[in-house]
Design a protein around this motif. Structure first.
Motif, mmCIF file in Angstrom:
data_model
loop_
_atom_site.group_PDB
_atom_site.id
_atom_site.type_symbol
_atom_site.label_atom_id
_atom_site.label_comp_id
_atom_site.label_asym_id
_atom_site.label_seq_id
_atom_site.Cartn_x
_atom_site.Cartn_y
_atom_site.Cartn_z
ATOM 1 N N PHE A 1 11.289 63.468 -10.999
ATOM 2 C CA PHE A 1 10.959 62.047 -11.183
ATOM 3 C C PHE A 1 9.604 61.702 -10.590
ATOM 4 O O PHE A 1 9.332 60.545 -10.272
ATOM 5 N N SER A 2 8.742 62.705 -10.425
ATOM 6 C CA SER A 2 7.437 62.476 -9.790
ATOM 7 C C SER A 2 6.608 61.458 -10.565
ATOM 8 O O SER A 2 5.869 60.669 -9.969
ATOM 9 N N HIS A 3 6.739 61.457 -11.911
ATOM 10 C CA HIS A 3 5.963 60.495 -12.705
ATOM 11 C C HIS A 3 6.409 59.065 -12.422
ATOM 12 O O HIS A 3 5.594 58.136 -12.428
ATOM 13 N N VAL A 4 7.709 58.884 -12.141
ATOM 14 C CA VAL A 4 8.222 57.554 -11.822
ATOM 15 C C VAL A 4 7.716 57.120 -10.451
ATOM 16 O O VAL A 4 7.221 55.993 -10.273
ATOM 17 N N TYR A 5 7.826 58.033 -9.468
ATOM 18 C CA TYR A 5 7.363 57.715 -8.121
ATOM 19 C C TYR A 5 5.860 57.449 -8.105
ATOM 20 O O TYR A 5 5.367 56.590 -7.372
ATOM 21 N N LYS A 6 5.119 58.183 -8.936
ATOM 22 C CA LYS A 6 3.666 58.012 -8.997
ATOM 23 C C LYS A 6 3.324 56.608 -9.511
ATOM 24 O O LYS A 6 2.434 55.928 -8.980
ATOM 25 N N MET A 7 4.032 56.171 -10.552
ATOM 26 C CA MET A 7 3.807 54.816 -11.084
ATOM 27 C C MET A 7 4.110 53.761 -10.018
ATOM 28 O O MET A 7 3.357 52.805 -9.831
ATOM 29 N N ARG A 8 5.233 53.943 -9.332
ATOM 30 C CA ARG A 8 5.639 52.966 -8.318
ATOM 31 C C ARG A 8 4.618 52.897 -7.185
ATOM 32 O O ARG A 8 4.223 51.806 -6.742
ATOM 33 N N ASP A 9 4.162 54.070 -6.716
ATOM 34 C CA ASP A 9 3.181 54.100 -5.623
ATOM 35 C C ASP A 9 1.855 53.484 -6.052
ATOM 36 O O ASP A 9 1.205 52.775 -5.278
ATOM 37 N N GLU A 10 1.471 53.756 -7.305
ATOM 38 C CA GLU A 10 0.203 53.211 -7.813
ATOM 39 C C GLU A 10 0.275 51.692 -7.904
ATOM 40 O O GLU A 10 -0.685 50.981 -7.580
ATOM 41 N N MET A 11 1.419 51.165 -8.326
ATOM 42 C CA MET A 11 1.601 49.710 -8.381
ATOM 43 C C MET A 11 1.522 49.098 -6.992
ATOM 44 O O MET A 11 0.925 48.033 -6.802
#
Length: 545
Positions: free
Chosen positions: A89-99
């Protein structure tokens, strides 16, 4: 969904395959079959995008997710099991962190009218739209379900991946693949290192939860249970069957019979025309007919008969002296490692001539019991071999124990004694090592070749108690069938640890189940045992929803 368009692979002047075309549709469950060296793994790597074809291309819709599990892999050593699995789920966590980063910038900036401020708002809006459009998932719970389904305990989650064997690391990678819910899952020999319960779990997931699947496997029961289509790679081309493996074998045999008949008819047709040409060559009145037939034969595409792998492993266990009535007796046996109890107060006896299976999840003590029987470890209680017992032992990592720097011939010569040394080439020939093969170094052999070589060493001396721990890993279907026949004919006592249900079928007449620090004796075949336990096993594992 995914289109393989006219791909070809050539190297060193040799064509592995060419003009290959097929489509992988949504929910296809495909077995990729063919003899060793036909190009199955290469084909899979090209579809996965990790290798390029010499010609042709693989097309897929935008945002298609393809997940690939190779035969051999390495996970990072500095992460825990749950951290590694969560990378799905790294792509999900990456989106969340970027937001989070962008929102903090908006909180601190005051240049509300600037182009840069408006650009940040647009990025946050775009990310938010994609992030909140995702299915509402408890990612931690999903990771836990996948890891438990593949045999990990809760206490394993915080352990470093470096503490686990290659087989367990493969399971972590498999968990990551399953969690991604990809459009296509590519699996190259996924069952080699997982136990029967985990294979059952994996089957259930692939059939009921996965989208499209393509698998290379030598586990007949596994591929029969999960696939509805078989693509065979042979002689540089493919044949595509809308059938599982067992049905495909029948269809392939039918195809070969038709090819043979058509080939024979064509050869007769060619011979008849050649006779006509030879007879009337130079005859003025027949010149046009002769020329016409010559041109026709030049353009004729000769029918090819599919190759059949006629290399046959010939295997039989040499006769041994009769052992006592009970080759193995275990009484009140307990094994602990510090505070960890592997099994406790086990009583077990195995009669002369019995063929028994040890089953249970990895880590429940099957290999530990074998080491106890062999006297390799200290235990509480008694574990004894009967009168005149001669043991032959094939360890799970037997092939890996071979010396990579020695040649095939040297390996056998080093182990052979007495009269056996005079017939080494004949012995190796029975195991499909012929000609220059015997001078190859062990290090360049495939997994299947190393397993066969390790089996040669086992057969150099007569035994009446055979203990085999996962002997079929890396063996192809034909070699497994030959080994199974030899074991069925073996007149001694057999203890077998294997996750391959098709291999066990008809071999094992009694089951010892290793579970919850106990060993339970079941007076039934492995088939009856698994059928009785299949539903319970699936219920016991909280499957991914």
């Amino acid at each position: 969904m995914i289109t393989v368009d006219n791909i070809a692979v050539e190297f060193s002047g040799t064509t592995l395959f060419k003009d290959v075309n097929f489509v992988i549709n949504e929910n296809d469950k495909i077995a990729l079959m063919g003899k060793n060296g036909a190009g199955k793994s290469t084909m899979m790597k090209i579809i996965a995008g990790v290798q390029s074809a010499t010609r042709g291309k693989v097309s897929r819709p935008k945002d298609t997710i393809i997940a690939y599990l190779p035969q051999h892999l390495l996970t990072e050593d500095n992460t825990t099991v749950v951290e590694e699995a969560s990378k799905a789920f790294s792509h999900v966590y990456k989106m969340r962190d970027e937001m989070d980063v962008l929102n903090k910038q908006l909180e601190t900036r005051t240049d509300y009218e600037s182009d840069e401020y408006m650009s940040i708002i647009e990025k946050v809006s775009d990310l938010g739209e994609r992030y909140y459009a995702l299915e509402d998932v408890n990612y931690d719970a999903e990771v836990e379900k996948a890891l438990k389904g593949l045999g990990f305990k809760q206490t394993d989650f915080t352990r470093l991946t470096s503490e686990f064997s290659g087989g367990w690391r493969m399971r972590i990678e498999l968990a990551k693949i399953l969690l991604q819910k990809p459009d296509l899952i590519l699996l190259d020999e996924p069952t080699n290192h997982i136990d029967i319960e985990s294979v059952i779990w994996l089957e259930d997931f692939l059939v009921n939860k996965a989208n499209a699947v393509m698998v290379i496997s030598h586990d007949r029961a596994f591929i029969d249970n999960i696939t509805n289509r078989t693509i065979e790679v042979t002689m540089g081309r493919i044949y595509d069957y809308k059938a599982n493996y067992s049905h495909y074998l029948q269809l392939r045999e039918d195809r070969r019979l038709h090819q043979i008949k058509a080939y024979q008819e064509q050869q007769k047709f060619i011979a008849d025309n050649m006779t006509f040409i030879e007879r009337f060559k130079g005859t003025y009145s027949k010149t046009n007919q002769v020329t016409s037939r010559e041109r026709m034969l030049e353009k004729l595409e000769i029918i090819e008969i599919d190759e059949v792998d006629n290399t046959a492993l010939r295997l039989s266990f040499p006769p041994a002296k009769r052992s006592g009535d009970y080759p193995v007796t275990v009484e009140h046996l307990t094994k602990k490692y510090d505070d960890h109890v592997v099994f406790s107060d086990v009583n077990m006896s195995i009669k002369r001539g019995e063929k028994v299976s040890f089953v249970g999840r990895n880590g429940e003590g099957k290999s530990t019991m074998i080491k106890s029987i062999l006297g390799e470890i200290e235990v509480e209680g008694t574990c004894s071999l009967g009168h005149n017992v001669q043991v032959g032992y094939f360890a799970q990592n037997q092939a890996a124990l071979l010396d990579n720097e020695m040649t095939v011939f040297q390996t056998v010569d080093d182990a052979a004694k007495g009269d056996a040394r005079t017939g080494i080439k004949n012995i190796l020939g029975r195991f499909m090592f012929k000609g220059d093969d015997i001078d190859k170094k062990v290090g360049v052999l495939s997994g299947g070749e190393k397993t066969r070589l390790a089996m040669v060493k086992l057969l150099l001396e007569p035994v009446n108690l055979l203990i085999l721990d996962e002997p079929t890993n890396h063996l192809d279907l034909k070699s497994k069938d030959v080994l199974k026949e030899a074991l069925q004919d073996f007149d001694g006592t057999l203890i077998l640890v294997s996750h391959d249900r098709d291999f066990l079928q008809g071999l094992s007449e009694k089951v010892f189940e290793f579970k919850n620090k106990r060993v339970i004796e079941h007076f039934e075949s492995i088939d009856a045992f698994l059928e009785r336990n299949r539903i319970d096993s699936l219920k016991a594992i909280d499957l991914m929803g």
